[in-house]
Design an enzyme around this catalytic site. Sequence first.
Site, PDB file in Angstrom:
ATOM      1  N   CYS A  10       0.850  -1.201   0.000  1.00 46.77           N
ATOM      2  CA  CYS A  10       0.000   0.000   0.000  1.00 46.77           C
ATOM      3  C   CYS A  10       0.880   1.244   0.000  1.00 46.77           C
ATOM      4  O   CYS A  10       1.716   1.431   0.892  1.00 46.77           O
ATOM      5  CB  CYS A  10      -0.905  -0.003   1.227  1.00 46.77           C
ATOM      6  SG  CYS A  10      -1.770   1.554   1.464  1.00 46.77           S
ATOM      7  N   CYS A  43       0.543   3.388   3.204  1.00 44.74           N
ATOM      8  CA  CYS A  43       1.191   2.746   4.357  1.00 44.74           C
ATOM      9  C   CYS A  43       2.708   2.945   4.271  1.00 44.74           C
ATOM     10  O   CYS A  43       3.361   3.186   5.294  1.00 44.74           O
ATOM     11  CB  CYS A  43       0.848   1.258   4.417  1.00 44.74           C
ATOM     12  SG  CYS A  43      -0.777   0.900   5.109  1.00 44.74           S
ATOM     13  N   ASP A  59      -0.173  16.561  -1.444  1.00 41.41           N
ATOM     14  CA  ASP A  59      -0.445  15.755  -2.631  1.00 41.41           C
ATOM     15  C   ASP A  59       0.645  16.025  -3.668  1.00 41.41           C
ATOM     16  O   ASP A  59       1.039  17.176  -3.890  1.00 41.41           O
ATOM     17  CB  ASP A  59      -1.824  16.103  -3.199  1.00 41.41           C
ATOM     18  CG  ASP A  59      -2.319  15.056  -4.175  1.00 41.41           C
ATOM     19  OD1 ASP A  59      -3.295  14.363  -3.866  1.00 41.41           O
ATOM     20  OD2 ASP A  59      -1.705  14.938  -5.265  1.00 41.41           O
ATOM     21  N   HIS A  70      -4.698   1.149   8.314  1.00 40.90           N
ATOM     22  CA  HIS A  70      -5.088   0.901   6.931  1.00 40.90           C
ATOM     23  C   HIS A  70      -6.568   0.549   6.865  1.00 40.90           C
ATOM     24  O   HIS A  70      -6.985  -0.519   7.300  1.00 40.90           O
ATOM     25  CB  HIS A  70      -4.263  -0.227   6.294  1.00 40.90           C
ATOM     26  CG  HIS A  70      -4.643  -0.468   4.867  1.00 40.90           C
ATOM     27  ND1 HIS A  70      -4.016   0.160   3.809  1.00 40.90           N
ATOM     28  CD2 HIS A  70      -5.631  -1.213   4.318  1.00 40.90           C
ATOM     29  CE1 HIS A  70      -4.601  -0.206   2.671  1.00 40.90           C
ATOM     30  NE2 HIS A  70      -5.581  -1.050   2.964  1.00 40.90           N
ATOM     31  N   HIS A 115      -6.126   3.306   0.261  1.00 43.26           N
ATOM     32  CA  HIS A 115      -5.950   3.561   1.696  1.00 43.26           C
ATOM     33  C   HIS A 115      -6.728   4.851   1.929  1.00 43.26           C
ATOM     34  O   HIS A 115      -6.376   5.885   1.337  1.00 43.26           O
ATOM     35  CB  HIS A 115      -4.462   3.706   2.030  1.00 43.26           C
ATOM     36  CG  HIS A 115      -4.143   3.978   3.480  1.00 43.26           C
ATOM     37  ND1 HIS A 115      -3.181   3.255   4.177  1.00 43.26           N
ATOM     38  CD2 HIS A 115      -4.624   4.897   4.350  1.00 43.26           C
ATOM     39  CE1 HIS A 115      -3.109   3.725   5.421  1.00 43.26           C
ATOM     40  NE2 HIS A 115      -3.967   4.743   5.553  1.00 43.26           N
ATOM     41  N   HIS A 161      -8.290   8.260   2.430  1.00 44.32           N
ATOM     42  CA  HIS A 161      -7.602   9.548   2.577  1.00 44.32           C
ATOM     43  C   HIS A 161      -8.594  10.666   2.289  1.00 44.32           C
ATOM     44  O   HIS A 161      -9.542  10.502   1.520  1.00 44.32           O
ATOM     45  CB  HIS A 161      -6.390   9.645   1.648  1.00 44.32           C
ATOM     46  CG  HIS A 161      -6.701   9.320   0.217  1.00 44.32           C
ATOM     47  ND1 HIS A 161      -6.793   8.022  -0.242  1.00 44.32           N
ATOM     48  CD2 HIS A 161      -6.944  10.116  -0.852  1.00 44.32           C
ATOM     49  CE1 HIS A 161      -7.084   8.038  -1.536  1.00 44.32           C
ATOM     50  NE2 HIS A 161      -7.190   9.296  -1.930  1.00 44.32           N
TER      51      HIS A 161
HETATM   52  P1  5GP Z   1      -7.577   9.559  -5.011  1.00 43.66           P
HETATM   53  O1  5GP Z   1      -7.650   9.749  -6.494  1.00 43.66           O
HETATM   54  O2  5GP Z   1      -7.332   8.096  -4.664  1.00 43.66           O
HETATM   55  O3  5GP Z   1      -8.713  10.155  -4.244  1.00 43.66           O
HETATM   56  O4  5GP Z   1      -6.323  10.380  -4.524  1.00 43.66           O
HETATM   57  C1  5GP Z   1      -5.016   9.906  -4.537  1.00 43.66           C
HETATM   58  C2  5GP Z   1      -4.114  11.093  -4.497  1.00 43.66           C
HETATM   59  O5  5GP Z   1      -2.820  10.647  -4.156  1.00 43.66           O
HETATM   60  C3  5GP Z   1      -4.004  11.830  -5.827  1.00 43.66           C
HETATM   61  O6  5GP Z   1      -4.441  13.179  -5.669  1.00 43.66           O
HETATM   62  C4  5GP Z   1      -2.519  11.729  -6.165  1.00 43.66           C
HETATM   63  O7  5GP Z   1      -2.007  12.914  -6.745  1.00 43.66           O
HETATM   64  C5  5GP Z   1      -1.883  11.432  -4.829  1.00 43.66           C
HETATM   65  N1  5GP Z   1      -0.664  10.652  -4.909  1.00 43.66           N
HETATM   66  C6  5GP Z   1      -0.477   9.520  -5.663  1.00 43.66           C
HETATM   67  N2  5GP Z   1       0.760   9.044  -5.456  1.00 43.66           N
HETATM   68  C7  5GP Z   1       1.357   9.882  -4.559  1.00 43.66           C
HETATM   69  C8  5GP Z   1       2.661   9.890  -3.956  1.00 43.66           C
HETATM   70  O8  5GP Z   1       3.517   9.045  -4.192  1.00 43.66           O
HETATM   71  N3  5GP Z   1       2.924  10.908  -3.086  1.00 43.66           N
HETATM   72  C9  5GP Z   1       1.992  11.869  -2.799  1.00 43.66           C
HETATM   73  N4  5GP Z   1       2.365  12.823  -1.934  1.00 43.66           N
HETATM   74  N5  5GP Z   1       0.765  11.880  -3.347  1.00 43.66           N
HETATM   75  C10 5GP Z   1       0.452  10.890  -4.213  1.00 43.66           C
HETATM   76 ZN    ZN Z   2      -2.418   1.407   3.617  1.00 38.07          ZN
END
Ligand code: 5GP
Ligand code: ZN
Length: 112
Positions: free
Chosen positions: A3, A6, A29, A45, A96, A98
């Site tokens: 994950c 995680c 982000d 998690h 996970h 968020h």
């Molecule tokens: P979701 O689309 O699942 O709601 O949001 C996931 C978020 O995680 C996205 O806005 C993406 O830009 C962010 N994200 C993906 N990989 C990483 C990473 O490795 N580091 C950080 N800081 N953000 C990430």
């Molecule tokens: Zn996780």
Amino acid sequence: MDCLFCKIIAGEIPSAKVFENEKVFAFRDINPQAPVHVLIVPRAHIACADEITASNSEAVAAVFEAVPAVAAAEGLKNGYRIVNNCGADACQSVKHIHFHLLGGKQLSEKMD
Ligand code: 5GP
Ligand code: ZN
């Protein structure tokens, strides 16, 4: 468990941390969609909102208890938006749970 968040919480993958306590970790982000775009996550998690139960909801409560401190630290005096994406229709990409904290500009009235 493989994950991404995680691993970020464990420090195995670097992130720009903005807040942490016993139950919560918050970091910027990597692809910000507003001047302030922070991801606030429980250390525990939980895959998505569908998996919140009476047994794990304290982790989610802890996220929201952290919100005022994170918002204040980011200077969000004029408001902000909190977004959670759950599942395919919402384009959840990291499994996970968020919460996106978005602010630092006038946000759109639209949410979809
Ligand atoms: P979701 O689309 O699942 O709601 O949001 C996931 C978020 O995680 C996205 O806005 C993406 O830009 C962010 N994200 C993906 N990989 C990483 C990473 O490795 N580091 C950080 N800081 N953000 C990430
Ligand atoms: Zn996780």
